[in-house]
Write an enzyme that holds these catalytic residues in place. Sequence first.
Site, PDB file in Angstrom:
ATOM      1  N   SER A  76     -13.033 -13.030  -0.896  1.00 49.55           N
ATOM      2  CA  SER A  76     -13.070 -13.875   0.529  1.00 49.55           C
ATOM      3  C   SER A  76     -14.211 -13.334   1.727  1.00 49.55           C
ATOM      4  O   SER A  76     -13.936 -12.919   3.059  1.00 49.55           O
ATOM      5  CB  SER A  76     -11.772 -12.659   1.345  1.00 49.55           C
ATOM      6  OG  SER A  76     -11.906 -10.925   0.860  1.00 49.55           O
ATOM      7  N   LYS A  90       7.898   2.249  -0.832  1.00 50.46           N
ATOM      8  CA  LYS A  90       9.063   0.948  -1.505  1.00 50.46           C
ATOM      9  C   LYS A  90       9.075   2.283  -2.305  1.00 50.46           C
ATOM     10  O   LYS A  90      10.544   1.704  -2.961  1.00 50.46           O
ATOM     11  CB  LYS A  90       7.580   0.838  -2.340  1.00 50.46           C
ATOM     12  CG  LYS A  90       6.461   0.490  -2.300  1.00 50.46           C
ATOM     13  CD  LYS A  90       5.401  -0.253  -2.370  1.00 50.46           C
ATOM     14  CE  LYS A  90       4.455   0.347  -3.162  1.00 50.46           C
ATOM     15  NZ  LYS A  90       3.755   1.370  -1.974  1.00 50.46           N
ATOM     16  N   THR A  91       9.139   3.636  -2.896  1.00 51.00           N
ATOM     17  CA  THR A  91       9.946   4.275  -3.965  1.00 51.00           C
ATOM     18  C   THR A  91      11.295   4.701  -2.703  1.00 51.00           C
ATOM     19  O   THR A  91      12.265   4.848  -3.586  1.00 51.00           O
ATOM     20  CB  THR A  91       8.787   5.540  -3.921  1.00 51.00           C
ATOM     21  OG1 THR A  91       7.431   5.634  -5.181  1.00 51.00           O
ATOM     22  CG2 THR A  91       9.728   6.542  -4.861  1.00 51.00           C
ATOM     23  N   GLY A  99       2.908   4.449   1.198  1.00 50.29           N
ATOM     24  CA  GLY A  99       3.487   5.371   2.403  1.00 50.29           C
ATOM     25  C   GLY A  99       4.192   4.405   3.492  1.00 50.29           C
ATOM     26  O   GLY A  99       4.373   4.687   3.943  1.00 50.29           O
ATOM     27  N   VAL A 100       4.133   3.223   2.581  1.00 47.17           N
ATOM     28  CA  VAL A 100       5.519   2.078   3.278  1.00 47.17           C
ATOM     29  C   VAL A 100       6.603   1.583   2.996  1.00 47.17           C
ATOM     30  O   VAL A 100       7.390   1.101   3.373  1.00 47.17           O
ATOM     31  CB  VAL A 100       5.045   0.622   3.111  1.00 47.17           C
ATOM     32  CG1 VAL A 100       3.268   0.373   4.112  1.00 47.17           C
ATOM     33  CG2 VAL A 100       5.046   0.198   1.477  1.00 47.17           C
ATOM     34  N   PRO A 145       0.919  -0.747  -0.255  1.00 40.26           N
ATOM     35  CA  PRO A 145       0.342   0.013  -0.100  1.00 40.26           C
ATOM     36  C   PRO A 145       0.890   1.536  -0.022  1.00 40.26           C
ATOM     37  O   PRO A 145       2.270   1.510  -0.066  1.00 40.26           O
ATOM     38  CB  PRO A 145      -1.246  -0.479   1.241  1.00 40.26           C
ATOM     39  CG  PRO A 145      -0.318  -1.159   2.282  1.00 40.26           C
ATOM     40  CD  PRO A 145       0.721  -1.896   0.989  1.00 40.26           C
ATOM     41  N   LYS A 195      -4.736  -7.761   6.343  1.00 41.21           N
ATOM     42  CA  LYS A 195      -5.649  -8.257   7.408  1.00 41.21           C
ATOM     43  C   LYS A 195      -5.411  -8.458   8.224  1.00 41.21           C
ATOM     44  O   LYS A 195      -6.749  -7.979   9.434  1.00 41.21           O
ATOM     45  CB  LYS A 195      -7.092  -9.615   6.844  1.00 41.21           C
ATOM     46  CG  LYS A 195      -7.080  -9.190   5.179  1.00 41.21           C
ATOM     47  CD  LYS A 195      -7.645 -10.709   3.965  1.00 41.21           C
ATOM     48  CE  LYS A 195      -8.048 -10.145   3.125  1.00 41.21           C
ATOM     49  NZ  LYS A 195      -9.148 -11.783   2.645  1.00 41.21           N
TER      50      LYS A 195
END
EC number: 3.4.21.53
Length: 776
Positions: A673, A358-359, A355-356, A353, A716
Amino acid sequence: MPEALQVPVLFVSEPIVLPGMVVPIELDDAARAAVDAAQASEFGKLLIAPRLDDRYPTYGVLASIVQVGRLPGGGAAAVVRGENRAHIGSGATGPGAALWVTVQEVAVAETTDEIKALAAEYKKLLLAMLQRREAWQIVDVVNKISDPSALADTAGYASYLSDVQKRELLETEDVAARLRSLIDWTGDHLAEVEVNDKIAEDVRTGMDKQQKEFLLRQQLAAIRKELGETGPDGADESGDYRARIEAADLPEKVREAALREVGKLERASEQSPEGGWIRTWLDTVLELPWNVTTEDATDLKAAREILDVDHHGLDDVKDRIVEYLAVRARRSQRGLQVVGGRGSGAVMALAGPPGVGKTSLGESVARALGRTFVRVALGGVRDEAEIRGHRRTYVGALPGRIVRAIGEAGSMNPVVLLDEIDKVGSDYRGDPSAALLEVLDPAQNHTFRDHYLDLDLDLSDVVFLATANVVESIPSALLDRMELVTIDGYTEDDKVAIARDYLLPRQQERAALSADEVSVTDAALRKIAADYTREPGVRQYERLLAKAMRKVTTRLADDPRPVEIDEPDLVEFLGRPRFIPESAERTAVPGVATGLAVTGLGGDVLYIEAGATDGERGLQLTGQLGDVMKESAQIALSYVRAHADQLGVDPAALDRQIHVHVPAGAVPKDGPSAGVTMVTALVSMATGRQVRADVGMTGEVTLNGRVLPIGGVKQKLLAAQRAGLSTVFIPQRNEADLDDVPADVLAALDVRPMTDVADIVALALVPAENSVTAAA
C-alpha cells in the site's frame, strides 16, 4: 630475584601439572627428547607446560624426573614431580632434539594473616568434601599440609575442576588469589554435590514409601475380602459407577459407551493401570452437561440495551447478535427445531487492534443472550491435542480445551470466546488451527469428536466468538468458516464518550474515589485522546486515567477539597503531551511524503523519504523493508523515470544514486500500500517541491500509474484523523469501504478516491513558486 634458567620444555595436553604433583607422562618422540635432554642437563630438570590452541603458554612447572619406565600396557612413560612455578621467557638453544626455553622461577610470597585465613577456609571446604566421600587417607595428607601455596596447588588432583580452571591456577602467582578462586569453585561444587545427594535420597525414600504403601494396600484388600466388604475385583466401585450412569441424564449412545467402559472396569484387575484410566474417563463423561441447556432471552430490545450499556459503538456486532436472537425466537414461535439443529449456532471472528473491546465483548454477548460464558485462551497454543484432547492410551491424557470449556460452562449452549486465534502456532505436535476447522464449521460441529472422549459432542448450538489482531495471520480455511466482523478502532469523540461513561467511573471506583471528590472535564478528556495517546483502542487511555486518579488520591490525603481536572491541569497529573502533530515538520523539505499503513496495533502514519546523491545510477532502500515494499519502490522509480516529462521531472535528476528510507529503521515494514506514497516522494525530491503537510495517501501503483486497491481503509483514515491530516487520497476501487467509516471522520477529512497516481502527485505537491527550494 631468581636467576633465569635454560631447560628443555615438554608441552602436554593433559594432565595439567601443578607444583607438588607427581604424575606419569606417556613418552612420545617429543617427550622422550625432552626427558633425555633433562637427564643430560646440569640441573636435571625440565619444564612442563600446558599445550594451548589459541596462544603460547606463559607459565609452566619446573619438574624433576623421578623414574623412567614402562606403563602396564607396554608404552614408555616417565614419572615427574612438579616443584615450582616458572615464567616462560624466550626460546633458547640446547643439546639434543628437545625444545629449550629460558624460564624464571616464581618466588613464593611471604605468608600473611589474610593468606592464612584463606588457607584455613579452603582447607575446611576441602576436608568437608573429602569426608563426604569418605576419603580418609587423603584427609590425613591434607591435614599435614601447612604451606598455603602447596595447599592451593593440591587442586591439581581435583577431578571436579576443569582444565581451564587448573590452567588459571597455574598462571596465578598470587597465593591469595588462587585460594579465593578455589574457595568459590569448591563451595559451588560442594553445594551441587549436596543437592544431588538430597535428590538421590528423596528418590530412594520415595521408592521405599511406594513399596510400603503397595504392601499395605495388598493387606487391606485381603482383609476387606475376608470381611466380605467388597468383591474380589472391585465390583463395589464399578457397581457405583453403573448406578450413577443409570441415574444420569445422558444421550443413549453416550450411555451405551459408558456402560461398556463399566463392564471393562468390572473385568479389569485391581492392579491394572487401565482401571484408573476408565474411572477418570467415566468421571469426565458424567461431569459433562449432555442434556443441559440455558433458555435464550427473547426480548430483543432488552438484549440490545445490555449490549449498548456495556459497550460504546460496535454496531456491527450488536446487530449480528440481535439478528441471531430474532431468528431463534421466530423459529421457536413456529415450533421449529432450535436446540441441536445443524448450523443453528453462530461463529464470529472479531478482528481489530488491541484495546478496542474484543475480549470483553464476549461477556456482554453472553449476558444479552442469557447464556453462560467461558473463555478459551489460544495464544501460543502449539499442540493439536490441546483442542482435540489426548488419546486415552497416553499417560496423563486429558480432554481438549473445547470439552473442558463445555464442562466449565455447565451447559451445551454457552458463549465460548476463542481468544487470540491469530496467535495459534504449529510444530511437530500438529497444527491446532486445523483441529479448530471442525469446531468452527457450522455444518460439521454437531458431531465434534474429541480424542479423549471418543464420543460425538454437539457444538451446533454454541455461540463461538473468536478474537484476532491480524486477520492475515488466521489460516484462510479457518477464516472461511467464520463471519468476519472488523473493529477498527475509535474516533476521538468515541474515546471521550467511552472515557466519560466507562473508563473514568471504573478507575474512580478502583481508586476508592467518588464523583464528588474528583471530576474530569470533557476538554481534558479530549486533550488526552488527542495529544497523550495514539492508539485505536482505549487501553493506554485507561492507564492514563488510572495514573491521574492515583495522583488525586495522593493529593486528597493532604487536602480533602474536591479536585477538578481541566485541560491546563493535565501537565501536572500526566506530564507533558507525548504526541504532537509532526506532519508539517516532516514534510518541510522536498522528498518526504506522508503515507498510511496498518499494523497489528491498528492504523498508523508512515513517512517515506527520498533523496539523491552523486554516484552510480541505482536504488538504495533502508528501513527494514519487506520484499513487497522493495518491489513497490522499484516500481515507483521506474514509473517516475518513464513519465518524467508528464510529472515535470528533469530526467537528469534521476540519473543518480536514489535513496529511499522509511523511518523508523528498527521496525520491520511490509505490505502492498506504499506505492503512491513512494512515487510522490520521488517526484518531490526530483522537482524540489514539497509535499503538502496536510496530505496523506495510500494505495499501490502499477508501472503505468494505475492506483490499485488496498485494505484497512477505515483504520488508515482513523490514523489520518489522529495525526491531524485533512486530505487523504485513496484508490477509486476502495470508495465502497467508506461506508464503514464513521461520519465524523469523513466530515473531518477530505477523502478523494483516485485512479491515476499522476493526479495524486499534482494535487499533493506544493506549487513550484511556493516551494522552499528549487529542483536540483
